[in-house]
Design an enzyme around this catalytic site. Structure first.
Site, PDB file in Angstrom:
ATOM      1  N   GLU A 251     -10.427   4.330   5.808  1.00  0.00           N
ATOM      2  CA  GLU A 251      -9.858   5.858   5.537  1.00  0.00           C
ATOM      3  C   GLU A 251      -8.988   6.071   6.991  1.00  0.00           C
ATOM      4  O   GLU A 251      -9.454   7.285   7.318  1.00  0.00           O
ATOM      5  CB  GLU A 251     -10.787   6.872   5.296  1.00  0.00           C
ATOM      6  CG  GLU A 251     -11.798   7.009   3.760  1.00  0.00           C
ATOM      7  CD  GLU A 251     -10.671   7.367   2.919  1.00  0.00           C
ATOM      8  OE1 GLU A 251      -9.467   7.611   3.019  1.00  0.00           O
ATOM      9  OE2 GLU A 251     -11.337   7.513   1.790  1.00  0.00           O
TER      10      GLU A 251
ATOM     11  N   GLU B  69     -16.386   1.371  -2.674  1.00  0.00           N
ATOM     12  CA  GLU B  69     -17.150   2.274  -2.869  1.00  0.00           C
ATOM     13  C   GLU B  69     -17.225   2.635  -4.042  1.00  0.00           C
ATOM     14  O   GLU B  69     -16.000   2.799  -4.728  1.00  0.00           O
ATOM     15  CB  GLU B  69     -16.874   3.504  -1.751  1.00  0.00           C
ATOM     16  CG  GLU B  69     -16.812   3.257  -0.340  1.00  0.00           C
ATOM     17  CD  GLU B  69     -16.238   4.425   0.638  1.00  0.00           C
ATOM     18  OE1 GLU B  69     -16.739   5.776   0.154  1.00  0.00           O
ATOM     19  OE2 GLU B  69     -15.974   4.053   1.860  1.00  0.00           O
TER      20      GLU B  69
HETATM   21  C1  IPT Z   1     -15.497   8.014   1.394  1.00  0.00           C
HETATM   22  C2  IPT Z   1     -15.549   7.543   2.684  1.00  0.00           C
HETATM   23  O1  IPT Z   1     -15.080   6.337   2.871  1.00  0.00           O
HETATM   24  C3  IPT Z   1     -17.100   7.420   3.057  1.00  0.00           C
HETATM   25  O2  IPT Z   1     -16.979   7.334   4.430  1.00  0.00           O
HETATM   26  C4  IPT Z   1     -17.811   8.608   2.344  1.00  0.00           C
HETATM   27  O3  IPT Z   1     -17.303   9.813   3.231  1.00  0.00           O
HETATM   28  C5  IPT Z   1     -17.535   8.730   0.994  1.00  0.00           C
HETATM   29  O4  IPT Z   1     -16.249   8.950   0.861  1.00  0.00           O
HETATM   30  C6  IPT Z   1     -18.232   9.868   0.465  1.00  0.00           C
HETATM   31  O5  IPT Z   1     -19.621  10.164   0.772  1.00  0.00           O
HETATM   32  S1  IPT Z   1     -13.490   8.937   1.328  1.00  0.00           S
HETATM   33  C7  IPT Z   1     -13.906  10.028  -0.076  1.00  0.00           C
HETATM   34  C8  IPT Z   1     -12.577  10.842   0.217  1.00  0.00           C
HETATM   35  C9  IPT Z   1     -13.451   9.232  -1.193  1.00  0.00           C
END
Ligand code: IPT
Length: 958
Positions: free
Chosen positions: A420, A490
């Protein structure tokens, strides 16, 4: 006007990576050169600003006798019970004004002091070569040894070394480290986690004898056609490389090819070797494997792999990101025991010892650089450091410190530029540098949507439907991107109760070659152990800006207790599928990428009404990766009683103890039903008897005026009525930024948490008592016409509930069933899904059987309390002197507080047991989804408001 400061703090806001440190190199343990750990108790003084104190504390003769003491490695805000400040949690917002590279004047600064002697028998300091190594300091440190300023550095989760030989003396060495919480580096470290200043990884003094190893790069590839490995160790200092088991003895820089067993996450074969230079011996653990992008796929040793991964932050509920070796090992063991095969080191390189464990136990690693600038999204990425050349040296420094430190780990198959951080030239520079330095691995960065700099198309939280389209190659994007494999770096946001939808994702991944798996967000809840609250989350330390419990979104609770989400994940990603097949056979499929099934043993068990009546071993051929076979089950034992439910459970177990699990550990399982149970029914022979206050019907009594159930036999029952509310989960509530429908929000708006029950009629018939009601919230037309019909055969009493929605229901229901209170209940037994919690889109791990627990044992203690603890497919349950049989099966929940109390609680400590055990028997539950950061439940898991009828038969068990 100009300001004067007593000490030069220009380096704090300098965009450069620092000054004085040695070039980065491989992190390794020497076999014979000495090292001295400087971990332990250090003196600490915390000041409010970077320049509050001058640097005289670094000088000889300074008396720090009145300073506090802290443990290094550690974060000072987690020591001293608040005396040194508190943790701060923000997701992506910078907790200071965004004005790069400037940081606030209020900049907590920890001066650390440690005096040390060289151990007896150490080489003379005049012999030169000594190096001081810091493995991790957040966020910026300046270092003095014996009064001499030796440099400063940023890059919190990266190693920094300094040559200190010329400054050391045999005894009384004074090591002074000034650590600033905020620095220019903080702009590059905006990861979603607690801001925790301190020297949080090891500090070590290393002796570097003349002619010792400097840096080296182990190249160990595997040719899957010839089954040979090629080894070449490039070393800055010439020497020899030996690998006794392979008969290898070659000079550094020279390649040798020999037959080997390859390294994979499934078969992590490591060969012990040694690199010997004139001055030093270094132990090598060599894993031969070849990573390549071929045919649009990530291949290792010639075969495509499927990541079944997690995102791992380093976390311990008491020590934060200062992790002891046992905790790291616990993470790896837990992962292996839950069938996880991959880790993304979100969002920074972990302690190097963690990667040793990944090599040893077998986990694919995406090693991620310590880089995130997420907060710039709030200003449309203006001034983003990754697109500003002034910052590029710092970015390249971070890339180099990661790659050089970790390059000798076979487990690392992909380098990630960071997380990010938007897009920009600095990222391209990092990718170019990494590609040039290491041609044997791939490069990842999720923010590079066009895959200009990367070798894999990566996304986060994409919905199932889109992932499927990507799998089919129907997505758009640049030609380059469409030729690349896809991963979800993720997905399945594991915040609170959830994630739902894992099995649905896995089916899609397995159906399309291009989809090479995914990494659950995330491994562990970052709750901080708290004397009053249980575990603290954002806001609990009075932060002016925070993101609440968004920091508790892991598959394990803060103390590493597996959550139901992890148990579900284990089932969904199991390496062997055991499924029902035609006529008494079970289909066994080896879903691994490399290993055959020889490490596993198989068993069968035959169950009657959930109890095992016969069991034995099942002979399964040692299928190779990807192969399937139908295996015959024995003849079912013939003597099952009439009306009983019967079925098989087949299990795959570890055949022998392994490094991570003991013999008998269940790796995979499946159930094959044989015959269904006879549904409970009651012949309505008892006649309702109307008394002055009570109506009696068989063993049950009711309030004569309201028709409300009072007792069944000797068991008092309170408040039995329709219930549609659940204490919303984090995934019900959804993330505030999400525009699509968030059910938790709609439910509250509609008032499903404040339903009123209007009594319309109490009708006493010849063989039944019927109570008609309308259940509805104030302000809206929507309601549920609800009829309770009671009948009895004199011993048992049957309740049939009919629900008819009225009005325009566009919102699904949280749950649909009845709830009631029992004054005494503790132990419970049920036949149905268990042993753990399940919900409609997270029920793969729910095993049909006979289970026992206690009311307390039924609770999942999510850090922020919320709906939890339902058991699926329950045929019958016994508790508090009652037996309940369902037609059809029901969802079963019991707790010592009401849903309303659960809903109101913010921490575990808010949940105080009352005198009543509240039981929910649900006909339906709404799915979970993972909308706290991803998709909500898929439509097939909605509990839509629709006419429904369900019944329960109650018996007092005496
Ligand atoms: C995404 C991040 O990469 C991770 O660090 C964490 O914040 C997660 O979301 C949520 O828990 S970023 C999100 C805007 C998709």
């Amino acid at each position: 006007m100009s300001f004067r400061t007593t000490t030069d703090i220009g380096y704090v806001e300098d965009v450069s990576p620092g000054a004085g440190a040695l070039p980065p190199r491989a992190w390794y343990a020497s076999s014979d050169a000495r090292s001295l750990s400087l971990n332990g108790r250090w003196r600490l003084r915390v000041s409010a600003t970077a320049d509050a104190e001058d640097d005289s504390f670094a000088e000889e003769g300074y008396d720090a006798g009145d300073w506090a003491e802290v443990t290094v490695p550690g974060h000072w805000v987690l020591q001293g019970e608040g005396a040194f400040g508190s943790p701060v949690y923000t997701n992506h917002l910078y907790p200071f004004p965004v004005d790069p590279p400037r940081v606030p004047t209020e900049n907590p600064t920890g001066d650390h002091l440690r005096v040390f002697d060289l151990p007896q028998g150490w080489p003379d300091v005049s012999e030169g070569g000594f190096v001081l190594r810091f493995d991790g300091v957040e966020s910026c440190a300046r270092v003095w040894l014996n009064g001499t300023d030796i440099g400063e550095f940023k890059g919190s989760r990266l190693a920094h070394e300094f040559a200190v030989g010329h400054l050391l003396r045999p005894s009384g060495n004074i090591l002074a480290v000034r650590v600033h919480q905020w620095s220019a580096g903080s702009y590059l470290e905006d990861q979603d986690q607690w801001w925790l200043p301190g020297i949080f990884r090891d500090v070590t003094l290393l002796h570097r004898p003349a002619g010792s190893v400097l840096d080296f790069f182990v190249h160990a590839s595997y040719d899957h056609v010839s089954a040979e490995g090629t080894l070449r160790v490039d070393s800055d200092v010439d020497g020899r490389v030996t690998v006794p088991a392979l008969g290898v003895d070659v000079p550094t820089g020279e390649a040798v090819t020999v037959p080997v067993q390859p390294w994979t996450a499934e078969t992590p074969t490591l060969y012990d070797g040694e690199l010997v230079t004139e001055g030093e011996r270094v132990a090598l653990r060599i894993g031969f494997r070849t990573v390549e992008l071929a045919d649009g796929l990530i291949k290792v040793n010639g075969r495509p792999i499927l990541f079944k991964g997690v995102n791992r932050h380093e976390w311990h509920p008491e020590t934060g990101r200062a992790l002891d070796p046992e905790t790291m090992r616990e993470d790896v063991l837990l992962m292996k025991r839950h069938n996880i095969n991959a880790v993304r080191t979100s969002h920074y390189p972990p302690h190097p010892a963690f990667l040793d464990l990944c090599d040893e136990y077998g986990l694919w690693v995406i090693d991620e650089c310590d880089l995130e600038t997420h907060g710039f999204v709030e200003q449309d990425w203006r001034d983003n450091p990754v697109d500003d050349d002034r910052w590029t040296p710092a970015l390249l420094d971070r890339a180099a410190r990661m790659v050089e430190r970790d390059k000798n780990h076979p487990s690392v198959v992909i380098w990630s530029l960071g997380n990010e951080a938007g897009t920009g030239r600095g990222l391209t520079a990092m990718a170019d540098w990494i590609h040039g330095r290491d041609t044997t691995r791939l490069v990842h960065y999720e923010g590079d949507l066009n895959c200009r700099d990367t070798d894999v198309y990566s996304r986060m939280y994409a919905f199932h439907e889109e992932v499927e389209r990507i799998g089919r190659g129907l997505d758009g994007g640049t030609l380059r991107r469409r030729q690349l494999p896809f991963i979800l770096c993720e997905y399945a946001h594991a915040m609170g109760n959830g994630p739902g939808g894992l099995a649905d994702y896995q089916r899609i991944f397995e159906a399309h070659d291009r989809l090479q798996g995914a990494f659950v967000w995330e491994w562990i809840d970052h709750g901080i152990k708290h004397p009053e609250l249980g575990y603290a989350y954002g806001g609990d330390f009075g932060e002016e800006l925070h993101d609440g419990n968004f920091v508790c979104d892991g598959l394990v609770l803060p103390d590493r207790t597996p959550s139901p989400g992890l148990v579900e994940f284990k089932k969904v990603i199991e390496p062997v599928a055991l499924t029902a097949s035609e006529d008494g056979t079970v289909r066994v499929t080896n879903k691994q990428d490399f290993a055959d099934l020889s490490a596993l043993a198989f068993t069968w068990a035959f169950q009657v009404d959930g109890e095992t009546v016969a069991s034995g071993d099942l002979t399964v051929p040692a299928l190779t990766a990807g192969e399937s076979a139908d295996v015959k089950l024995p003849q079912p034992p013939a003597d099952a009683p009439a009306g009983a439910e019967t079925g098989w459970t087949v299990r795959a177990l570890l055949a022998e103890d392994t490094a991570w699990g003991s013999e008998g550990h269940v790796v995979a399982w499946g159930q094959v039903p044989v015959s269904a149970r006879t549904l409970p029914s009651v012949t309505a022979t008892a006649v309702p008897v109307v008394g002055e206050r009570l109506i009696t019907l068989g063993p049950a009594s009711f309030d004569a005026r309201t028709g409300e159930l009072r007792s069944i036999g000797p068991v008092e029952v309170t408040g039995l009525r329709l219930d549609v509310w659940r204490a919303t989960t984090d995934n019900d509530d959804g993330a505030p930024w999400q525009s699509d429908v968030r059910h938790g929000v709609l439910w509250r708006k509609l008032g499903l948490h404040r339903m009123r029950h209007r009594l319309d009629a109490v009708e006493v018939g010849p063989d039944a008592l019927t109570v008609r009601t309308r259940v509805a919230p104030a302000a809206w037309e929507q309601g549920l016409a609800t009829v309770y019909r009671w009948s009895s055969d004199g011993d048992r009493v049957q309740l049939t509930v009919s629900v008819t929605p009225e009005g325009d229901w566009t919102v699904p229901l949280p749950r649909l069933g009845v709830r009631f209170g029992l004054s005494e209940a503790d132990r419970l037994t049920w036949f149905g899904g268990g042993p753990g919690e399940a919900y409609p889109d997270s029920r793969a791990a729910s095993t049909v059987g006979r289970w026992q627990s206690t009311v307390d044992g039924m609770q999942t203690p999510y850090v922020r309390p919320q709906e939890n603890g339902a058991r699926a497919d329950v045929r019958w349950a016994e508790l508090g002197g009652l037996r309940v049989e369902g037609d059809p099966e029901f969802w079963f929940t019991a707790r010592r507080w009401t849903s309303e109390q659960l809903d109101a609680a913010r921490h575990r400590s808010d949940l105080v047991p009352g005198g009543t055990v509240w039981v929910n028997l649900d006909h339906g539950q709404h799915g979970l989804g993972s909308q706290s950061c991803g998709p909500g439940p898929l439509p097939q898991y909605f509990l839509n408001a629709a006419p429904a009828e369900f019944s329960f038969v109650f018996t007092a068990t005496g």
